[in-house]
Motif scaffolding. Structure first.
Motif, PDB file in Angstrom:
ATOM      1  N   ILE A  26       0.841  -1.196   0.000  1.00 45.02           N
ATOM      2  CA  ILE A  26       0.000   0.000   0.000  1.00 45.02           C
ATOM      3  C   ILE A  26       0.877   1.246   0.000  1.00 45.02           C
ATOM      4  O   ILE A  26       0.628   2.200  -0.720  1.00 45.02           O
ATOM      5  CB  ILE A  26      -0.950  -0.010   1.217  1.00 45.02           C
ATOM      6  CG1 ILE A  26      -2.030  -1.070   1.020  1.00 45.02           C
ATOM      7  CG2 ILE A  26      -1.583   1.355   1.429  1.00 45.02           C
ATOM      8  CD1 ILE A  26      -2.895  -1.300   2.233  1.00 45.02           C
ATOM      9  N   ASN A  27       1.945   1.227   0.803  1.00 44.13           N
ATOM     10  CA  ASN A  27       2.791   2.410   0.932  1.00 44.13           C
ATOM     11  C   ASN A  27       3.808   2.550  -0.197  1.00 44.13           C
ATOM     12  O   ASN A  27       4.287   3.634  -0.452  1.00 44.13           O
ATOM     13  CB  ASN A  27       3.531   2.382   2.275  1.00 44.13           C
ATOM     14  CG  ASN A  27       2.584   2.545   3.443  1.00 44.13           C
ATOM     15  OD1 ASN A  27       1.534   3.162   3.306  1.00 44.13           O
ATOM     16  ND2 ASN A  27       2.940   1.992   4.588  1.00 44.13           N
ATOM     17  N   ASN A  28       4.149   1.458  -0.829  1.00 45.57           N
ATOM     18  CA  ASN A  28       5.173   1.494  -1.872  1.00 45.57           C
ATOM     19  C   ASN A  28       4.581   1.041  -3.195  1.00 45.57           C
ATOM     20  O   ASN A  28       3.871   0.053  -3.256  1.00 45.57           O
ATOM     21  CB  ASN A  28       6.341   0.565  -1.507  1.00 45.57           C
ATOM     22  CG  ASN A  28       7.077   1.035  -0.279  1.00 45.57           C
ATOM     23  OD1 ASN A  28       7.153   2.219  -0.014  1.00 45.57           O
ATOM     24  ND2 ASN A  28       7.610   0.106   0.483  1.00 45.57           N
ATOM     25  N   ILE A  29       4.907   1.758  -4.235  1.00 50.02           N
ATOM     26  CA  ILE A  29       4.511   1.364  -5.576  1.00 50.02           C
ATOM     27  C   ILE A  29       5.796   1.246  -6.383  1.00 50.02           C
ATOM     28  O   ILE A  29       6.693   2.079  -6.246  1.00 50.02           O
ATOM     29  CB  ILE A  29       3.539   2.388  -6.204  1.00 50.02           C
ATOM     30  CG1 ILE A  29       3.073   1.922  -7.563  1.00 50.02           C
ATOM     31  CG2 ILE A  29       4.131   3.750  -6.265  1.00 50.02           C
ATOM     32  CD1 ILE A  29       1.927   2.735  -8.126  1.00 50.02           C
ATOM     33  N   ASP A  30       5.921   0.202  -7.165  1.00 46.38           N
ATOM     34  CA  ASP A  30       7.158   0.029  -7.912  1.00 46.38           C
ATOM     35  C   ASP A  30       7.168   0.904  -9.160  1.00 46.38           C
ATOM     36  O   ASP A  30       6.139   1.377  -9.622  1.00 46.38           O
ATOM     37  CB  ASP A  30       7.412  -1.446  -8.240  1.00 46.38           C
ATOM     38  CG  ASP A  30       6.394  -2.022  -9.200  1.00 46.38           C
ATOM     39  OD1 ASP A  30       5.261  -1.520  -9.230  1.00 46.38           O
ATOM     40  OD2 ASP A  30       6.730  -2.981  -9.911  1.00 46.38           O
ATOM     41  N   LEU A  31       8.359   1.112  -9.670  1.00 46.90           N
ATOM     42  CA  LEU A  31       8.573   2.025 -10.794  1.00 46.90           C
ATOM     43  C   LEU A  31       7.803   1.598 -12.034  1.00 46.90           C
ATOM     44  O   LEU A  31       7.164   2.426 -12.692  1.00 46.90           O
ATOM     45  CB  LEU A  31      10.068   2.126 -11.103  1.00 46.90           C
ATOM     46  CG  LEU A  31      10.473   3.009 -12.269  1.00 46.90           C
ATOM     47  CD1 LEU A  31      10.032   4.449 -12.019  1.00 46.90           C
ATOM     48  CD2 LEU A  31      11.965   2.951 -12.495  1.00 46.90           C
ATOM     49  N   GLU A  32       7.809   0.319 -12.350  1.00 46.92           N
ATOM     50  CA  GLU A  32       7.129  -0.154 -13.556  1.00 46.92           C
ATOM     51  C   GLU A  32       5.626   0.110 -13.476  1.00 46.92           C
ATOM     52  O   GLU A  32       5.013   0.544 -14.458  1.00 46.92           O
ATOM     53  CB  GLU A  32       7.390  -1.654 -13.790  1.00 46.92           C
ATOM     54  CG  GLU A  32       8.806  -1.982 -14.217  1.00 46.92           C
ATOM     55  CD  GLU A  32       9.785  -2.014 -13.059  1.00 46.92           C
ATOM     56  OE1 GLU A  32       9.356  -2.139 -11.900  1.00 46.92           O
ATOM     57  OE2 GLU A  32      10.992  -1.881 -13.301  1.00 46.92           O
ATOM     58  N   ALA A  33       5.035  -0.155 -12.318  1.00 48.58           N
ATOM     59  CA  ALA A  33       3.595   0.088 -12.157  1.00 48.58           C
ATOM     60  C   ALA A  33       3.286   1.578 -12.264  1.00 48.58           C
ATOM     61  O   ALA A  33       2.279   1.975 -12.858  1.00 48.58           O
ATOM     62  CB  ALA A  33       3.117  -0.454 -10.812  1.00 48.58           C
ATOM     63  N   TYR A  34       4.162   2.405 -11.709  1.00 52.27           N
ATOM     64  CA  TYR A  34       3.963   3.854 -11.775  1.00 52.27           C
ATOM     65  C   TYR A  34       4.026   4.343 -13.225  1.00 52.27           C
ATOM     66  O   TYR A  34       3.172   5.103 -13.669  1.00 52.27           O
ATOM     67  CB  TYR A  34       5.022   4.558 -10.919  1.00 52.27           C
ATOM     68  CG  TYR A  34       4.942   6.058 -10.980  1.00 52.27           C
ATOM     69  CD1 TYR A  34       3.919   6.741 -10.326  1.00 52.27           C
ATOM     70  CD2 TYR A  34       5.873   6.792 -11.702  1.00 52.27           C
ATOM     71  CE1 TYR A  34       3.839   8.123 -10.387  1.00 52.27           C
ATOM     72  CE2 TYR A  34       5.796   8.167 -11.758  1.00 52.27           C
ATOM     73  CZ  TYR A  34       4.786   8.826 -11.093  1.00 52.27           C
ATOM     74  OH  TYR A  34       4.711  10.181 -11.161  1.00 52.27           O
TER      75      TYR A  34
END
Length: 190
Positions: A26-34
């Protein structure tokens, strides 16, 4: 009995780690998903797609001939009592109608894909830079949180030592000031 206890303990460990992983996701989103999210929802990405579609429309238009034009004139002859009818059909031609148009259309189609890819890569690069800046700020906040915690703990230890007469009270003030400075730096990042 032991196997039930082991299974319950194992289930508890799995449940706790899965909750921790869920919080982390929830707190972290990875670069590819972003980046994927930016490309799917960005107005700039929509503009790139629209430009690509306009490019394809230009290619299709370039190989099509212009519509023919028709002109009909009627005149009534007074002395003979008859009508004259003139029909004129025009097909506008361009010099490029004789072979060059297909090459032009092919050139447009050939260039549209690399241009689209280049613009999407540029958008991806901008998203990566924004993500990296945000990630760096988050890591600085995490580091400052740890430093504030450590500085407060050290300040308390030095204050306790100063109250027992083991150190000077000025040293306690130095640690307290350092903890406050770190807290200010952290709040400035938010």
């Amino acid at each position: 009995m032991k196997s039930k206890a082991v299974l319950c303990l194992l289930a508890l460990v799995v449940m706790i780690t899965s909750q921790a992983q869920a919080k982390e996701k929830i707190n972290n989103i990875d670069l590819e998903a972003y980046i994927q999210n930016v490309i799917e929802r960005s107005p700039e990405a929509t503009s790139i797609l629209a430009d690509t579609m306009r490019s394809e429309a230009d290619a299709i238009e370039s190989i099509q001939w212009n519509n023919p034009e028709i002109q009909i004139d009627t005149t009534v002859a007074r002395d003979e009592g008859g009508r004259d009818l003139e029909i004129e059909i025009e097909q506008p031609l361009r010099g490029s109608d004789f072979g060059a148009r297909r090459g032009y259309a092919q050139a447009i189609r050939t260039l549209k894909e690399p241009e689209q890819k280049a613009r999407l890569l540029d958008l991806s690069h901008e998203a990566t830079r924004a993500y990296t800046d945000l990630w760096l700020a988050q890591k600085k906040i995490e580091l400052l949180d740890r430093l504030v915690k450590d500085a407060k703990r050290q300040s308390k230890a030095v204050t306790d030592a100063a109250s027992q007469g083991l150190t000077d009270k000025a040293e306690s003030a130095i640690f307290t000031t350092e903890a406050e400075e770190l807290s200010l730096q952290r709040s400035a990042l938010e």
